[in-house]
Motif scaffolding. Structure first.
Motif, PDB file in Angstrom:
ATOM      1  N   THR A 100      14.654   5.212   1.651  1.00  0.00           N
ATOM      2  CA  THR A 100      13.587   3.605   1.459  1.00  0.00           C
ATOM      3  C   THR A 100      14.779   3.876  -0.031  1.00  0.00           C
ATOM      4  N   ALA A 101      14.214   4.664  -0.966  1.00  0.00           N
ATOM      5  CA  ALA A 101      14.520   5.001  -2.063  1.00  0.00           C
ATOM      6  C   ALA A 101      15.772   4.894  -2.471  1.00  0.00           C
ATOM      7  N   GLU A 102      16.830   4.914  -1.844  1.00  0.00           N
ATOM      8  CA  GLU A 102      17.640   5.028  -2.354  1.00  0.00           C
ATOM      9  C   GLU A 102      18.350   4.046  -1.954  1.00  0.00           C
ATOM     10  N   HIS A 103      18.376   2.648  -1.208  1.00  0.00           N
ATOM     11  CA  HIS A 103      18.838   1.540  -1.022  1.00  0.00           C
ATOM     12  C   HIS A 103      18.814   1.026  -2.021  1.00  0.00           C
ATOM     13  N   PRO A 104      20.364  -0.085  -1.962  1.00  0.00           N
ATOM     14  CA  PRO A 104      20.325  -0.379  -2.974  1.00  0.00           C
ATOM     15  C   PRO A 104      19.364  -1.120  -4.107  1.00  0.00           C
ATOM     16  N   GLN A 105      18.895  -2.658  -3.082  1.00  0.00           N
ATOM     17  CA  GLN A 105      18.048  -3.492  -3.868  1.00  0.00           C
ATOM     18  C   GLN A 105      16.695  -2.872  -3.680  1.00  0.00           C
ATOM     19  N   LEU A 106      16.377  -1.354  -3.889  1.00  0.00           N
ATOM     20  CA  LEU A 106      14.990  -0.406  -5.127  1.00  0.00           C
ATOM     21  C   LEU A 106      14.933  -0.530  -6.338  1.00  0.00           C
ATOM     22  N   ARG A 107      14.331  -0.416  -6.846  1.00  0.00           N
ATOM     23  CA  ARG A 107      14.173   0.520  -8.232  1.00  0.00           C
ATOM     24  C   ARG A 107      13.018   1.036  -8.071  1.00  0.00           C
ATOM     25  N   PHE A 108      13.133   2.464  -8.810  1.00  0.00           N
ATOM     26  CA  PHE A 108      11.921   3.427  -8.151  1.00  0.00           C
ATOM     27  C   PHE A 108      11.803   3.555 -10.532  1.00  0.00           C
ATOM     28  N   PHE A 109      10.331   2.778 -10.510  1.00  0.00           N
ATOM     29  CA  PHE A 109       9.883   3.110 -12.058  1.00  0.00           C
ATOM     30  C   PHE A 109       8.586   3.731 -12.121  1.00  0.00           C
ATOM     31  N   GLY A 110       8.959   5.010 -12.281  1.00  0.00           N
ATOM     32  CA  GLY A 110       7.894   5.972 -12.389  1.00  0.00           C
ATOM     33  C   GLY A 110       6.736   6.480 -13.360  1.00  0.00           C
ATOM     34  N   ASN A 111       6.056   6.872 -14.235  1.00  0.00           N
ATOM     35  CA  ASN A 111       5.518   6.900 -15.389  1.00  0.00           C
ATOM     36  C   ASN A 111       4.906   5.631 -16.375  1.00  0.00           C
ATOM     37  N   LEU A 112       4.524   4.624 -15.397  1.00  0.00           N
ATOM     38  CA  LEU A 112       4.384   3.177 -15.446  1.00  0.00           C
ATOM     39  C   LEU A 112       2.462   3.126 -14.886  1.00  0.00           C
ATOM     40  N   THR A 113       1.644   3.024 -15.315  1.00  0.00           N
ATOM     41  CA  THR A 113       0.287   2.873 -14.942  1.00  0.00           C
ATOM     42  C   THR A 113      -0.102   1.536 -14.849  1.00  0.00           C
ATOM     43  N   LEU A 114      -0.557   0.880 -14.118  1.00  0.00           N
ATOM     44  CA  LEU A 114      -0.268  -0.298 -13.810  1.00  0.00           C
ATOM     45  C   LEU A 114      -2.283  -1.005 -14.824  1.00  0.00           C
ATOM     46  N   GLY A 115      -2.319  -1.377 -15.881  1.00  0.00           N
ATOM     47  CA  GLY A 115      -3.873  -1.925 -16.082  1.00  0.00           C
ATOM     48  C   GLY A 115      -3.422  -1.259 -17.530  1.00  0.00           C
ATOM     49  N   THR A 116      -2.624  -0.490 -17.809  1.00  0.00           N
ATOM     50  CA  THR A 116      -2.556   0.256 -19.377  1.00  0.00           C
ATOM     51  C   THR A 116      -1.013  -0.024 -19.682  1.00  0.00           C
ATOM     52  N   ASP A 117      -0.190  -0.001 -18.872  1.00  0.00           N
ATOM     53  CA  ASP A 117       1.051   0.476 -19.454  1.00  0.00           C
ATOM     54  C   ASP A 117       1.803  -1.598 -19.152  1.00  0.00           C
ATOM     55  N   VAL A 118       1.310  -2.066 -17.844  1.00  0.00           N
ATOM     56  CA  VAL A 118       1.875  -3.168 -17.219  1.00  0.00           C
ATOM     57  C   VAL A 118       0.324  -3.857 -17.112  1.00  0.00           C
ATOM     58  N   SER A 119       0.350  -5.244 -17.658  1.00  0.00           N
ATOM     59  CA  SER A 119      -1.116  -5.430 -16.404  1.00  0.00           C
ATOM     60  C   SER A 119      -0.702  -6.385 -15.209  1.00  0.00           C
ATOM     61  N   LEU A 120      -1.453  -6.759 -14.266  1.00  0.00           N
ATOM     62  CA  LEU A 120      -1.467  -7.682 -12.946  1.00  0.00           C
ATOM     63  C   LEU A 120      -0.729  -8.883 -13.609  1.00  0.00           C
ATOM     64  N   GLU A 121      -1.365  -9.552 -14.557  1.00  0.00           N
ATOM     65  CA  GLU A 121      -0.886 -10.462 -15.119  1.00  0.00           C
ATOM     66  C   GLU A 121       0.289 -10.906 -15.548  1.00  0.00           C
ATOM     67  N   GLU A 122       0.970  -9.966 -15.741  1.00  0.00           N
ATOM     68  CA  GLU A 122       2.728 -10.035 -16.284  1.00  0.00           C
ATOM     69  C   GLU A 122       3.276  -9.536 -14.702  1.00  0.00           C
ATOM     70  N   LEU A 123       3.267  -8.374 -13.753  1.00  0.00           N
ATOM     71  CA  LEU A 123       3.341  -8.254 -12.853  1.00  0.00           C
ATOM     72  C   LEU A 123       4.349  -9.064 -11.998  1.00  0.00           C
ATOM     73  N   ARG A 124       2.824 -10.568 -11.784  1.00  0.00           N
ATOM     74  CA  ARG A 124       2.532 -11.564 -11.382  1.00  0.00           C
ATOM     75  C   ARG A 124       3.593 -12.612 -11.277  1.00  0.00           C
ATOM     76  N   GLU A 125       4.108 -12.374 -13.325  1.00  0.00           N
ATOM     77  CA  GLU A 125       4.704 -13.633 -13.299  1.00  0.00           C
ATOM     78  C   GLU A 125       6.065 -13.378 -14.324  1.00  0.00           C
ATOM     79  N   ARG A 126       6.319 -12.430 -13.538  1.00  0.00           N
ATOM     80  CA  ARG A 126       7.848 -11.820 -12.426  1.00  0.00           C
ATOM     81  C   ARG A 126       8.338 -11.349 -11.630  1.00  0.00           C
ATOM     82  N   TYR A 127       7.727 -11.413 -10.375  1.00  0.00           N
ATOM     83  CA  TYR A 127       8.254 -11.564  -9.580  1.00  0.00           C
ATOM     84  C   TYR A 127       7.403 -11.983  -8.805  1.00  0.00           C
ATOM     85  N   HIS A 128       7.832 -13.298  -7.490  1.00  0.00           N
ATOM     86  CA  HIS A 128       7.321 -13.833  -6.393  1.00  0.00           C
ATOM     87  C   HIS A 128       5.760 -12.854  -5.551  1.00  0.00           C
ATOM     88  N   ALA A 129       6.290 -11.628  -5.872  1.00  0.00           N
ATOM     89  CA  ALA A 129       4.698 -10.867  -5.060  1.00  0.00           C
ATOM     90  C   ALA A 129       5.018 -10.265  -5.345  1.00  0.00           C
TER      91      ALA A 129
END
Length: 478
Positions: A100-129
């Motif tokens: 699944t991870a090797e599917h061309p339409q999937l990206r893995f972003f490790g070492n990123l913590t929700l609430g510290t490195d990125v906020s839920l608000e930012e994710l919701r602005e940048r994604y449809h879901a």
């Protein structure tokens, strides 16, 4: 697994020379697909729930792009850090996740913590879901005096210790005493008991961390109590786990005959899985009278109908319970069990990592309706575009198969909401901006994976897990 095969078969098929009409139709289909914006979906958490959801979404939505955000530099969550080392067959699901991870339409972003490195608000602005699947990282507590003493350890932390979760290497459980008392009777509790009683040679060929193997080699533990509030008919462990315990070499299982008194009346009403488990317990109980207690130096001691009451330095006091309408009710009678080490194994709960999540603090999970996150607990209004799956949404129940089914169900809900236009996907979303962040990509994880497997070969192990996050990042090249 079936999706991966179908996807690559289709891609191969499209590369075969066809007629001019076929090529024309293919070009037309591609142009139609690119006319609409890509449906961007972010999954927070790279455990089983996250990967199963990603698998379903990529199969059902040909025009979607999925990003998985994970706080650790490495993927797979509880499959890597929760499954017992002597259960490698359970970890084979990693092969499916890797496809699944090797599917061309999937990206893995490790070492990123929700609430510290990125906020839920930012994710919701940048994604449809956005789908939250970051699991359960805290323990349910006994809420007893002395629970914070050094010899009282959570089973979750103990499992993380021998499985190499970063930070858990500092646990240093005291295994110098003879008696361990595990409070709880689920599969995690049985896993811990098995790790404590297993011959060391049988663990050396697993991915148990080297520091844990060294500590277990010095262990003086000889007796492990497995204590539960209710009776044998309500035991939470499965028949597979019990069979493994009964087959441990040089370990004698000793049941208490009194715990099984009166169960005959309800035996015929049991469902088949519960009936088979009960039959195995009764068979083992019947056989123990023919064996000498001196045959084995180590003992596994399941104890039913006992509720934790007090913790002391070298023992625990339990209230003797009675079942009333399937509920354990404490009586005035008590019993003390020896406990040089106490392992608490009464369940997990999740944390609220971002203040904008509608979170049930008491239950330790996200407020939701069948996977759709609520705006608030009172109004029961769904927060469009925000979802939850796995233990974060359901509580810590079931096995990996349960998680798979739940993740598929929520992923289907996301697809339904997109196709019914409950989620507005008409405007493009950019996805996560990772510039300036130390992100481990899938290629970075592959470098870590290669380093671990290479180190494991030197000890005839499948891998030697790296437990230092800075070392992981260095190997990943970030």
């Amino acid at each position: 697994m079936s999706f991966s095969l179908n996807f690559y078969s289709i891609r191969k098929l499209l590369n075969i020379k066809r007629s001019k009409a076929f090529i024309t139709n293919s070009v037309r289909l591609q142009s139609v697909q690119h006319a609409a914006p890509i449906k961007r979906i972010c999954i927070v958490g790279a455990g089983p729930a996250g990967f199963y959801a990603a698998q379903y979404l990529l199969k059902q939505l040909s025009d979607c792009a999925v990003d998985i955000v994970e706080k650790l530099p490495v993927p797979f969550g509880l499959v890597r850090f929760g499954v017992a080392p002597d259960h490698p067959e359970v970890k084979n699901v990693i092969n499916t996740f890797t496809k699944t991870a090797e599917h061309p339409q999937l990206r893995f972003f490790g070492n990123l913590t929700l609430g510290t490195d990125v906020s839920l608000e930012e994710l919701r602005e940048r994604y449809h879901a956005v789908l939250l699947t970051y699991g359960a990282d805290q323990d349910q507590e006994l809420k007893l005096p002395n629970e914070q003493k050094a010899h009282v350890v959570s089973a979750r932390k103990f499992v993380a210790w021998y499985n190499g979760l970063p930070g858990a290497e500092d646990l240093q459980p005291d295994l110098s005493g003879r008696d361990v008392c595990i409070v709880g009777q689920g599969n995690v509790a049985v896993d811990v008991a098995r790790m404590l009683l297993n011959p060391l040679d049988s663990l050396k060929s697993t991915d148990t961390t080297e520091y844990a193997l060294e500590a277990l080699s010095r262990s003086k533990v000889e007796r492990v109590y497995l204590v539960g509030r209710r009776g044998p008919l309500q035991a939470a462990f499965t028949i597979k786990e019990l069979r493994e315990m009964l087959k441990l070499p040089n370990v004698q299982t000793l049941w208490r005959a009194g715990d099984f008194k009166g169960i005959d009346a309800d035996f015929a009403k049991l469902q088949r899985p519960r009936k088979r488990l009960t039959e195995l317990m009764l068979k083992s109980l019947g056989e123990q009278s023919t064996k000498s207690a001196t045959e084995s130096r180590k003992q596994f001691l399941p104890v039913f109908l006992r509720a934790p009451k007090s913790i002391f330095d070298r023992n625990m006091e339990f209230s003797i319970t009675e079942l009333q309408n399937n509920v354990a009710v404490a009586t005035n009678a008590t019993e003390q069990l020896p406990a040089d080490l106490v392992l608490r194994s009464i369940g997990y709960k999740s944390s609220c990592v971002d203040s904008s999540i509608c979170f049930d603090v008491q239950r330790g999970q996200v407020f939701n309706q069948r996977g759709r996150v609520l705006k608030d607990a009172k109004s029961q209004i769904v927060d469009s575009g925000l979802y939850v799956a796995g233990w974060l949404g359901s509580g810590p129940t079931g096995v990996i198969l349960t998680t798979m089914n739940g993740a598929f169900t929520v992923a289907k809900t996301i697809c339904d909401d997109i196709l019914s236009h409950s989620i507005d996907t008409s405007a493009p979303r950019p996805g996560l901006d990772i510039s300036g962040k130390r992100v481990v990509t899938w290629a970075g994880w592959q470098r870590i994976d290669q380093a671990e497997t290479q180190a494991g070969k030197e000890s005839n192990k499948p891998r030697e897990k790296i437990v230092s996050v800075p070392e992981m990042l260095n190997i990943a090249g970030v």
